[in-house]
Design a protein around this motif. Structure first.
Motif, PDB file in Angstrom:
ATOM      1  N   LEU A  82      35.528 115.134  34.279  1.00 56.52           N
ATOM      2  CA  LEU A  82      35.508 114.127  33.231  1.00 56.52           C
ATOM      3  C   LEU A  82      36.911 113.635  32.880  1.00 56.52           C
ATOM      4  CD1 LEU A  82      33.658 112.552  31.332  1.00 56.52           C
ATOM      5  CD2 LEU A  82      33.887 114.426  29.671  1.00 56.52           C
ATOM      6  N   ASP A  83      37.897 114.535  32.871  1.00 59.72           N
ATOM      7  CA  ASP A  83      39.248 114.117  32.474  1.00 59.72           C
ATOM      8  C   ASP A  83      39.976 113.334  33.568  1.00 59.72           C
ATOM      9  OD1 ASP A  83      39.497 116.230  34.216  1.00 59.72           O
ATOM     10  OD2 ASP A  83      41.139 117.193  33.118  1.00 59.72           O
ATOM     11  N   GLN A  84      39.396 113.271  34.774  1.00 61.79           N
ATOM     12  CA  GLN A  84      40.001 112.514  35.867  1.00 61.79           C
ATOM     13  C   GLN A  84      39.249 111.208  36.167  1.00 61.79           C
ATOM     14  OE1 GLN A  84      40.666 114.945  39.368  1.00 61.79           O
ATOM     15  NE2 GLN A  84      41.251 116.730  38.125  1.00 61.79           N
ATOM     16  N   ARG A  85      38.234 110.923  35.406  1.00 67.40           N
ATOM     17  CA  ARG A  85      37.463 109.711  35.645  1.00 67.40           C
ATOM     18  C   ARG A  85      38.150 108.510  34.998  1.00 67.40           C
ATOM     19  NH1 ARG A  85      31.320 111.902  34.197  1.00 67.40           N
ATOM     20  NH2 ARG A  85      31.414 113.752  35.547  1.00 67.40           N
ATOM     21  N   VAL A  86      38.237 107.446  35.752  1.00 68.61           N
ATOM     22  CA  VAL A  86      38.761 106.204  35.214  1.00 68.61           C
ATOM     23  C   VAL A  86      37.590 105.264  34.985  1.00 68.61           C
ATOM     24  CG1 VAL A  86      39.184 105.212  37.512  1.00 68.61           C
ATOM     25  CG2 VAL A  86      40.409 104.333  35.542  1.00 68.61           C
ATOM     26  N   TYR A  87      37.565 104.622  33.833  1.00 67.13           N
ATOM     27  CA  TYR A  87      36.517 103.649  33.548  1.00 67.13           C
ATOM     28  C   TYR A  87      37.047 102.666  32.514  1.00 67.13           C
ATOM     29  CZ  TYR A  87      35.703 106.707  29.483  1.00 67.13           C
ATOM     30  OH  TYR A  87      35.860 107.454  28.342  1.00 67.13           O
TER      31      TYR A  87
ATOM     32  N   PHE B 134      35.483  99.613  29.701  1.00 70.57           N
ATOM     33  CA  PHE B 134      34.405  98.823  29.127  1.00 70.57           C
ATOM     34  C   PHE B 134      34.715  97.332  29.271  1.00 70.57           C
ATOM     35  CE2 PHE B 134      33.985 102.832  26.668  1.00 70.57           C
ATOM     36  CZ  PHE B 134      32.675 103.139  27.015  1.00 70.57           C
ATOM     37  N   THR B 135      33.677  96.558  29.472  1.00 65.70           N
ATOM     38  CA  THR B 135      33.846  95.114  29.685  1.00 65.70           C
ATOM     39  C   THR B 135      34.557  94.451  28.518  1.00 65.70           C
ATOM     40  OG1 THR B 135      31.804  95.120  30.994  1.00 65.70           O
ATOM     41  CG2 THR B 135      32.613  92.985  30.248  1.00 65.70           C
ATOM     42  N   GLU B 136      34.306  94.919  27.300  1.00 68.14           N
ATOM     43  CA  GLU B 136      34.925  94.326  26.118  1.00 68.14           C
ATOM     44  C   GLU B 136      36.447  94.438  26.140  1.00 68.14           C
ATOM     45  OE1 GLU B 136      30.744  95.298  25.004  1.00 68.14           O
ATOM     46  OE2 GLU B 136      32.362  96.245  26.138  1.00 68.14           O
ATOM     47  N   ALA B 137      36.963  95.447  26.867  1.00 69.12           N
ATOM     48  CA  ALA B 137      38.412  95.663  26.905  1.00 69.12           C
ATOM     49  C   ALA B 137      39.102  94.863  28.002  1.00 69.12           C
ATOM     50  CB  ALA B 137      38.714  97.147  27.107  1.00 69.12           C
TER      51      ALA B 137
ATOM     52  N   TRP C  72      35.002  99.551  44.558  1.00 63.36           N
ATOM     53  CA  TRP C  72      35.874 100.396  43.741  1.00 63.36           C
ATOM     54  C   TRP C  72      35.501 100.264  42.269  1.00 63.36           C
ATOM     55  CZ3 TRP C  72      39.360 100.351  39.764  1.00 63.36           C
ATOM     56  CH2 TRP C  72      40.161 101.491  39.637  1.00 63.36           C
ATOM     57  N   MET C  73      35.066  99.059  41.841  1.00 63.28           N
ATOM     58  CA  MET C  73      34.610  98.883  40.461  1.00 63.28           C
ATOM     59  C   MET C  73      33.324  99.666  40.210  1.00 63.28           C
ATOM     60  SD  MET C  73      35.251  94.769  40.330  1.00 63.28           S
ATOM     61  CE  MET C  73      34.692  94.527  38.644  1.00 63.28           C
TER      62      MET C  73
ATOM     63  N   ARG D  43      25.726  97.403  36.100  1.00 64.04           N
ATOM     64  CA  ARG D  43      26.884  98.262  35.852  1.00 64.04           C
ATOM     65  C   ARG D  43      27.293  98.258  34.384  1.00 64.04           C
ATOM     66  NH1 ARG D  43      30.506  95.736  38.981  1.00 64.04           N
ATOM     67  NH2 ARG D  43      31.400  94.615  37.212  1.00 64.04           N
ATOM     68  N   GLN D  44      26.833  97.281  33.626  1.00 61.83           N
ATOM     69  CA  GLN D  44      27.223  97.172  32.209  1.00 61.83           C
ATOM     70  C   GLN D  44      26.808  98.429  31.440  1.00 61.83           C
ATOM     71  OE1 GLN D  44      29.182  94.689  31.194  1.00 61.83           O
ATOM     72  NE2 GLN D  44      29.120  94.042  33.335  1.00 61.83           N
ATOM     73  N   PRO D  45      27.585  98.821  30.428  1.00 61.52           N
ATOM     74  CA  PRO D  45      28.663  98.096  29.742  1.00 61.52           C
ATOM     75  C   PRO D  45      30.043  98.271  30.373  1.00 61.52           C
ATOM     76  CG  PRO D  45      28.285 100.159  28.635  1.00 61.52           C
ATOM     77  CD  PRO D  45      27.306 100.116  29.767  1.00 61.52           C
ATOM     78  N   PHE D  46      30.094  98.797  31.617  1.00 67.11           N
ATOM     79  CA  PHE D  46      31.382  99.048  32.254  1.00 67.11           C
ATOM     80  C   PHE D  46      31.755  97.884  33.163  1.00 67.11           C
ATOM     81  CE2 PHE D  46      29.461 103.294  31.650  1.00 67.11           C
ATOM     82  CZ  PHE D  46      30.447 103.892  30.877  1.00 67.11           C
ATOM     83  N   VAL D  47      33.023  97.502  33.160  1.00 67.21           N
ATOM     84  CA  VAL D  47      33.536  96.628  34.208  1.00 67.21           C
ATOM     85  C   VAL D  47      34.034  97.489  35.362  1.00 67.21           C
ATOM     86  CG1 VAL D  47      35.881  96.462  33.274  1.00 67.21           C
ATOM     87  CG2 VAL D  47      34.976  94.621  34.684  1.00 67.21           C
ATOM     88  N   VAL D  48      34.505  98.686  35.061  1.00 64.06           N
ATOM     89  CA  VAL D  48      34.777  99.714  36.064  1.00 64.06           C
ATOM     90  C   VAL D  48      33.949 100.929  35.676  1.00 64.06           C
ATOM     91  CG1 VAL D  48      36.506 101.217  37.123  1.00 64.06           C
ATOM     92  CG2 VAL D  48      37.125  98.878  36.471  1.00 64.06           C
TER      93      VAL D  48
END
Length: 522
Positions: A443-448, A450-453, A149-150, A430-435
């Motif tokens: 695009l407006d329905q995508r959940v993501y 960033f690892t920094e958050a 899921w991530m 997968r970086q810079p995303f944790v998800v």
């Protein structure tokens, strides 16, 4: 003192260490269950010896896996609390299923198997182990569902800026998980194969150098016996069976990982194309697969990348199953990511000192590029070793050469290395995303995220450094303990799990059934 990097090192080190236990548990559990069923069905004492010896090593590894795995879920709340708050409504579901359903069933039936020797009917006893093994596979499945899921979020709706679960079936049948799970299982089978091969080779070699087994003029084994303890003619048979089965499992495991890995590469091309490009150090669109590419250490700049050896068309085949369709490179994909997700982190307290900093969407290419190749290389070496061992033991024993024995023993580490390299590549890519965002959605329905958050806002660098150092020290001690225990029981042989094979005098009031169970369990 970058809190994000310290938190990532902590999670990475503890996860990699824990994952060394996981594939051996999944693969070796299947082997022990197979031997147990064969003993129940045939009544042959050799299969009882195989069950108890390999079962002893399985239990040592399982217990260490539990001890190291418990830390993982606590880290989500301690070091990554913002991540837990953001995705907890979705991510928590498969983790709860793993803990409350799979692991509970696994540990319960494993306990029944451990203490059920001589107390449960043989068929019920064997069924308990089979149930524990199946539950361990379900446990792995739920963990992979959570990780998938991530990598590819599905089955949610966005409420107040957060993903909320609205389709558990979509999460459980995520196409990323459907490919990643069999890939992990085949990798575990390969680990179990090399484990059997290395240990059985060592035991057969010990019989050769001690003069128990010899060879005739044609090189065929002449099985000997000390006629004391467990080092009899049956002892030779169990090691040879183990070695030959290990070879078979090693080849099956590698073939399975290759097939499922190809399917994963195609999904990666669709879902995370920049990870695919970084894995090949493919700076520009093309069809060629890189055999050898070099760059400046730590660089993410394509100007520093130099392809030395390439195979035309192979990358296109991995991604598209043809040899002529261009695969997008980094210089094409990075601007697309920047357009969709921005060039800089938001000026928000959530990002701490990194607020407003530039986002690099290109993963660290040294890790993705070499991680991909180490995974394939170690897996291939293990498979070649299995084929060689199958051929060289066709006459019933192993050579007396000490260097070959050492290669067989150290070769146990090869599929472990392949599994670890594969996971590091998957997570670092997968970086810079944790998800990572799901490109199949608008695009407006995508959940993501960033690892920094994702890091806990109230955790200090010194707290994480202390916990990192403490966990590394504890895990180092646990590693020494596990290696010591496995080496001890391997050197002792079958008698370590079946002391009844050694004739001893016992007092009349000695409870043999209790002694047998506890000596096997502990």
């Amino acid at each position: 003192m970058d809190i994000v990097e310290i938190a990532r090192w902590q999670f990475g080190i503890t996860t990699v260490y824990h994952f060394m236990m996981v594939p051996l548990t999944l693969g070796l559990g299947l082997v022990v269950a197979l031997f147990n069923v064969l003993w129940v069905r045939t009544g042959r004492h050799e299969y009882l010896r195989l069950t108890k010896f390999w079962g002893k090593l399985f239990l040592i590894n399982f217990i260490m896996g539990v001890a190291t795995g418990l830390v993982q879920e606590f880290q989500f709340g301690m070091a990554w609390s913002e991540y837990s708050r953001f995705v907890g409504d979705v991510f928590g579901a498969p983790l709860a299923m793993e803990g409350l359903l799979a692991f509970f069933v696994e540990s319960t039936f494993l306990g029944l198997w451990i203490f059920g020797w001589g107390r449960l009917k043989p068929k019920i006893h064997a069924a308990c182990l089979m149930a524990a093994v199946v539950a361990s596979w379900f446990s792995a499945y739920f963990i992979i569902v959570a990780n998938s899921w991530m990598q590819h979020p599905v089955g949610y709706e966005i409420v107040d800026g957060r993903p909320v679960l609205n389709d558990i079936w979509a999460v459980l049948t995520n196409n990323t998980a459907m490919v990643a799970f069999p890939h992990a299982i085949f990798g575990s089978v390969a680990v179990a194969g090399s484990f059997l091969l290395g240990i059985a080779w060592y035991k057969l070699w010990k019989r050769r150098v001690r003069g128990i087994d010899t060879v005739d003029a044609q090189g065929r084994v002449v099985v000997g016996s000390l006629e004391t303890g467990a080092e009899d003619r049956a002892d030779h048979g169990i090691w040879l069976r183990s070695l030959r089965l290990g070879c078979l499992l090693g080849v099956i495991g590698f073939a399975g990982t290759a097939f499922t890995g190809h399917a994963q590469a195609q999904l990666m091309y669709e879902q995370q194309p920049l990870k695919m490009a970084a894995a090949e150090a493919a700076c520009h669109d093309g069809t060629a697969f890189s055999v050898l590419t070099i760059s400046s250490p730590g660089s993410r700049d394509c100007d520093d990348v130099n392809a030395l050896i390439e195979l035309p068309g192979l990358l296109s085949f991995l991604a598209n199953e043809n040899f002529h369709t261009d695969v997008p490179g980094i210089t094409t994909l990075e601007p697309q990511y920047e357009e969709m997700y921005g060039t800089n982190l938001a000026d928000d307290d959530l990002y701490g000192d990194r607020a407003g900093s530039e986002i690099s969407y290109v993963p660290l290419m040294e890790v993705t590029y070499w991680g991909f190749r180490v995974m394939i290389g170690f897996g291939g070496l293990a498979a070649v070793a299995c084929v060689f061992a199958w051929w060289i033991t066709r006459r019933g024993t192993v050579p007396e050469a000490k260097w070959l024995m050492r290669l067989a023993v150290f070769g146990i580490l090869a599929p472990f290395g392949a599994n670890i390299a594969g996971w590091v590549f998957t997570e670092m890519g997968r970086q810079p995303f944790v998800v990572a965002p799901n490109p199949d959605l608008p695009l407006d329905q995508r959940v993501y995220m960033f690892t920094e958050a994702a890091v806990s806002p109230n955790a200090s660098p010194w707290e994480l450094i202390f916990s990192l150092a403490s966990l590394c020290l504890i895990y180092l001690v646990l590693m020494v303990v596990e290696v010591y225990l496995i080496a001890k029981y391997v050197r002792s042989g079958v008698v370590a799990a079946m002391p009844e094979l050694v004739e001893e005098e016992h007092d009349d009031d000695d409870d043999d059934s209790r002694r047998d169970v506890l000596s096997f369990a502990y």
